[in-house]
Design a protein around this motif. Structure first.
Motif, PDB file in Angstrom:
ATOM      1  N   TYR A 122       0.793  -1.204  -0.117  1.00 28.85           N
ATOM      2  CA  TYR A 122      -0.100   0.121  -0.058  1.00 28.85           C
ATOM      3  C   TYR A 122       0.837   1.117  -0.006  1.00 28.85           C
ATOM      4  CZ  TYR A 122      -3.573  -3.270   0.960  1.00 28.85           C
ATOM      5  OH  TYR A 122      -4.684  -4.347   1.236  1.00 28.85           O
ATOM      6  N   VAL A 123       0.743   2.125  -1.172  1.00 28.96           N
ATOM      7  CA  VAL A 123       1.462   3.281  -1.138  1.00 28.96           C
ATOM      8  C   VAL A 123       0.419   4.368  -1.406  1.00 28.96           C
ATOM      9  CG1 VAL A 123       3.164   4.561  -2.698  1.00 28.96           C
ATOM     10  CG2 VAL A 123       3.403   1.991  -2.093  1.00 28.96           C
ATOM     11  N   GLN A 124       0.556   5.702  -0.864  1.00 26.64           N
ATOM     12  CA  GLN A 124      -0.162   6.847  -1.310  1.00 26.64           C
ATOM     13  C   GLN A 124      -0.103   7.258  -2.759  1.00 26.64           C
ATOM     14  OE1 GLN A 124      -2.796   8.302  -0.101  1.00 26.64           O
ATOM     15  NE2 GLN A 124      -2.914   6.926   1.987  1.00 26.64           N
ATOM     16  N   ARG A 125      -0.907   7.470  -3.674  1.00 25.46           N
ATOM     17  CA  ARG A 125      -0.421   8.110  -4.949  1.00 25.46           C
ATOM     18  C   ARG A 125       0.023   9.307  -4.910  1.00 25.46           C
ATOM     19  NH1 ARG A 125      -3.065   6.541  -9.790  1.00 25.46           N
ATOM     20  NH2 ARG A 125      -4.706   5.483  -8.634  1.00 25.46           N
ATOM     21  N   ALA A 126       0.006   9.890  -3.742  1.00 22.82           N
ATOM     22  CA  ALA A 126       0.652  11.308  -3.825  1.00 22.82           C
ATOM     23  C   ALA A 126       2.039  11.406  -3.892  1.00 22.82           C
ATOM     24  CB  ALA A 126       0.192  12.244  -2.847  1.00 22.82           C
ATOM     25  N   GLU A 153       0.266  -4.979 -12.050  1.00 24.20           N
ATOM     26  CA  GLU A 153       0.303  -6.334 -11.734  1.00 24.20           C
ATOM     27  C   GLU A 153      -0.627  -6.877 -10.752  1.00 24.20           C
ATOM     28  OE1 GLU A 153       4.150  -7.871 -11.159  1.00 24.20           O
ATOM     29  OE2 GLU A 153       4.464  -7.793 -13.494  1.00 24.20           O
ATOM     30  N   GLY A 154      -1.208  -5.873 -10.034  1.00 28.17           N
ATOM     31  CA  GLY A 154      -2.119  -5.881  -8.915  1.00 28.17           C
ATOM     32  C   GLY A 154      -1.537  -6.036  -7.487  1.00 28.17           C
ATOM     33  N   TRP A 155      -0.304  -6.310  -7.231  1.00 28.36           N
ATOM     34  CA  TRP A 155       0.017  -6.631  -6.119  1.00 28.36           C
ATOM     35  C   TRP A 155       0.353  -5.318  -5.262  1.00 28.36           C
ATOM     36  CZ3 TRP A 155       5.224  -4.751  -5.445  1.00 28.36           C
ATOM     37  CH2 TRP A 155       6.079  -4.691  -6.656  1.00 28.36           C
ATOM     38  N   CYS A 156       0.480  -3.994  -5.911  1.00 31.15           N
ATOM     39  CA  CYS A 156       0.264  -2.804  -5.209  1.00 31.15           C
ATOM     40  C   CYS A 156      -0.856  -1.915  -5.342  1.00 31.15           C
ATOM     41  CB  CYS A 156       1.715  -2.120  -5.744  1.00 31.15           C
ATOM     42  SG  CYS A 156       2.111  -0.556  -4.931  1.00 31.15           S
ATOM     43  N   GLU A 157      -1.176  -1.370  -4.223  1.00 35.70           N
ATOM     44  CA  GLU A 157      -2.432  -0.614  -4.409  1.00 35.70           C
ATOM     45  C   GLU A 157      -2.060   0.624  -4.005  1.00 35.70           C
ATOM     46  OE1 GLU A 157      -6.923  -0.385  -1.919  1.00 35.70           O
ATOM     47  OE2 GLU A 157      -5.764  -2.465  -2.334  1.00 35.70           O
ATOM     48  N   LEU A 158      -2.740   1.669  -4.846  1.00 35.92           N
ATOM     49  CA  LEU A 158      -2.464   3.083  -4.784  1.00 35.92           C
ATOM     50  C   LEU A 158      -3.665   3.892  -4.042  1.00 35.92           C
ATOM     51  CD1 LEU A 158      -0.820   4.027  -8.190  1.00 35.92           C
ATOM     52  CD2 LEU A 158       0.307   3.546  -5.993  1.00 35.92           C
ATOM     53  N   LEU A 159      -3.184   4.464  -2.740  1.00 36.62           N
ATOM     54  CA  LEU A 159      -4.503   5.060  -1.829  1.00 36.62           C
ATOM     55  C   LEU A 159      -4.335   6.625  -2.142  1.00 36.62           C
ATOM     56  CD1 LEU A 159      -3.187   3.208   1.570  1.00 36.62           C
ATOM     57  CD2 LEU A 159      -5.019   2.306  -0.297  1.00 36.62           C
ATOM     58  N   GLU A 160      -5.587   6.926  -1.980  1.00 35.51           N
ATOM     59  CA  GLU A 160      -5.611   8.095  -2.213  1.00 35.51           C
ATOM     60  C   GLU A 160      -6.433   8.972  -0.786  1.00 35.51           C
ATOM     61  OE1 GLU A 160      -7.356   9.727  -5.422  1.00 35.51           O
ATOM     62  OE2 GLU A 160      -6.843   7.850  -6.795  1.00 35.51           O
ATOM     63  N   GLY A 161      -5.406   9.102   0.368  1.00 33.02           N
ATOM     64  CA  GLY A 161      -6.250   9.643   1.605  1.00 33.02           C
ATOM     65  C   GLY A 161      -6.024   8.699   2.775  1.00 33.02           C
ATOM     66  N   ASP A 162      -6.551   8.906   4.008  1.00 27.24           N
ATOM     67  CA  ASP A 162      -6.892   8.175   5.180  1.00 27.24           C
ATOM     68  C   ASP A 162      -7.732   6.987   4.831  1.00 27.24           C
ATOM     69  OD1 ASP A 162      -5.496  10.258   5.873  1.00 27.24           O
ATOM     70  OD2 ASP A 162      -7.073  11.127   7.340  1.00 27.24           O
ATOM     71  N   GLY A 163      -7.179   5.774   5.353  1.00 28.29           N
ATOM     72  CA  GLY A 163      -8.187   4.628   5.086  1.00 28.29           C
ATOM     73  C   GLY A 163      -7.493   3.537   6.204  1.00 28.29           C
ATOM     74  N   GLU A 164      -8.731   2.467   6.297  1.00 20.01           N
ATOM     75  CA  GLU A 164      -8.308   1.267   7.352  1.00 20.01           C
ATOM     76  C   GLU A 164      -7.830   0.181   6.192  1.00 20.01           C
ATOM     77  OE1 GLU A 164     -10.604  -0.262  11.023  1.00 20.01           O
ATOM     78  OE2 GLU A 164     -11.658  -0.998   8.863  1.00 20.01           O
ATOM     79  N   ILE A 165      -6.557  -0.216   6.517  1.00 16.77           N
ATOM     80  CA  ILE A 165      -5.852  -1.346   5.646  1.00 16.77           C
ATOM     81  C   ILE A 165      -6.737  -2.641   6.070  1.00 16.77           C
ATOM     82  CG2 ILE A 165      -3.920  -2.494   5.263  1.00 16.77           C
ATOM     83  CD1 ILE A 165      -3.797   0.474   4.121  1.00 16.77           C
ATOM     84  N   VAL A 166      -6.700  -2.767   7.439  1.00 15.98           N
ATOM     85  CA  VAL A 166      -7.478  -4.064   7.935  1.00 15.98           C
ATOM     86  C   VAL A 166      -7.986  -3.438   9.214  1.00 15.98           C
ATOM     87  CG1 VAL A 166      -6.147  -5.926   6.637  1.00 15.98           C
ATOM     88  CG2 VAL A 166      -5.790  -4.873   9.195  1.00 15.98           C
ATOM     89  N   PRO A 167      -9.038  -4.174   9.963  1.00 16.39           N
ATOM     90  CA  PRO A 167      -9.493  -3.770  11.065  1.00 16.39           C
ATOM     91  C   PRO A 167      -8.594  -3.622  12.176  1.00 16.39           C
ATOM     92  CG  PRO A 167     -11.124  -5.328  10.271  1.00 16.39           C
ATOM     93  CD  PRO A 167      -9.841  -5.270   9.179  1.00 16.39           C
ATOM     94  N   GLY A 168      -8.201  -2.473  12.659  1.00 17.62           N
ATOM     95  CA  GLY A 168      -7.077  -2.181  13.659  1.00 17.62           C
ATOM     96  C   GLY A 168      -6.004  -1.666  13.165  1.00 17.62           C
ATOM     97  N   VAL A 169      -5.809  -1.453  11.706  1.00 20.55           N
ATOM     98  CA  VAL A 169      -4.487  -0.705  11.147  1.00 20.55           C
ATOM     99  C   VAL A 169      -5.121   0.378  10.050  1.00 20.55           C
ATOM    100  CG1 VAL A 169      -2.568  -1.160   9.743  1.00 20.55           C
ATOM    101  CG2 VAL A 169      -3.410  -2.965  11.476  1.00 20.55           C
ATOM    102  N   ARG A 170      -4.910   1.514  10.629  1.00 12.19           N
ATOM    103  CA  ARG A 170      -5.504   2.823   9.983  1.00 12.19           C
ATOM    104  C   ARG A 170      -4.453   3.628   9.352  1.00 12.19           C
ATOM    105  NH1 ARG A 170      -7.193   7.790  11.434  1.00 12.19           N
ATOM    106  NH2 ARG A 170      -6.936   7.239  13.534  1.00 12.19           N
TER     107      ARG A 170
END
Length: 266
Positions: A122-126, A153-170
């Motif tokens: 998980y990487v921020q697009r910014a 290839e689908g193993w890296c997700e570009l995030l755009e801002g705050d968010g929960e990765i899994v419950p308990g990790v934000r």
């Protein structure tokens, strides 16, 4: 006082890992021509929560990146993979990897080449967009091809801002050291721990007025450091300091110089 190496936050188990120590000229971090030598640790964090095993940042990788040879010295007898095994896990067990930003000392094992075959990165697009604009030979720019390949290839997700990765990790975007730099809150409510990454990577950086020459937005770095550490103090949260060679897990309290570290009694 023994160093804190693992602790519980709610239902999560947090392990402090290690990828060695680097030594470099102070000028590489503070700018100018300072000749003093400084050292910094690298403490990736492993969070076991539910069925997920989340790694926060990923050290230098198997060896010092070529672009840093001559400027940095890497010292270690064991690396991140050794410490992962000592914690009872293998690279195959990791399900998620959060990269706070794209500096070489945070992305190595995750990107060059990917060492966690069953994990999403998980990487921020910014952070990616900023890295594309960095000069040739910059560590962040060197990470761009791997991140783009991972996204394709689908193993890296570009995030755009705050968010929960899994419950308990934000993740929470707190820029300043870089665009799209993300800190991580582990746990829920007031029962949390804070991973500051390079917003406040060691005890000396608990002083909000200390700004690194490599911070891309000093005003944002100072403002976000104050806000995040104030929240950590209010919640009495353990704070994990990625580059601290001494006590890397502390609590913080306000002081004349901003904040100071408080030893956690085991």
């Amino acid at each position: 006082m023994a160093k804190v190496e693992s602790f519980n936050v709610g239902s999560a188990r947090v392990h402090l890992l290690d990828d060695g120590v680097f030594v470099t000229d102070a000028g590489n971090l503070f700018g100018g021509s300072k000749k003093a030598r400084i050292k910094g640790a690298m403490h990736p964090v492993l969070v076991q929560t539910g069925e997920s095993l989340v790694l926060l940042d990923a050290g230098f990788g198997a060896e010092l990146p070529e672009i840093l040879v001559g400027r940095y010295e890497l010292k270690r007898e064991e690396d991140l993979m050794d410490h992962l095994r000592e914690a009872g896990y293998s690279a195959d067990d990791v399900t998620h990897v959060v990269l706070s930003h794209l500096d070489a000392d945070h992305v190595g094992w995750a990107l060059e080449p990917p060492s966690f075959p069953n994990a999403t990165i998980y990487v921020q697009r910014a952070a990616l967009e900023e890295a594309k604009e960095m000069p040739e030979g910059d560590g962040r720019r060197e990470a761009v091809p791997a991140v783009e390949k991972g996204a394709e290839e689908g193993w890296c997700e570009l995030l755009e801002g705050d968010g929960e990765i899994v419950p308990g990790v934000r993740v929470e975007v707190r820029s300043g050291h870089s665009e799209g730099h993300q800190v991580v809150w582990i746990g829920a409510g007031d029962d949390v721990a804070l991973y500051t990454a390079d917003l406040a990577p060691a005890k000396i950086w608990l002083n909000p007025d200390l700004i690194a020459g490599v911070d891309t937005d000093p005003d944002a770095a100072r403002r976000n450091r104050i806000e995040v550490l104030t929240e950590a103090e209010e919640k009495n949260a353990p704070v994990i300091l990625y580059h601290e060679p001494g006590e890397a897990v502390v609590r913080v309290k306000s002081s004349e110089k901003g904040f100071e570290a408080v030893t956690i009694e085991e």
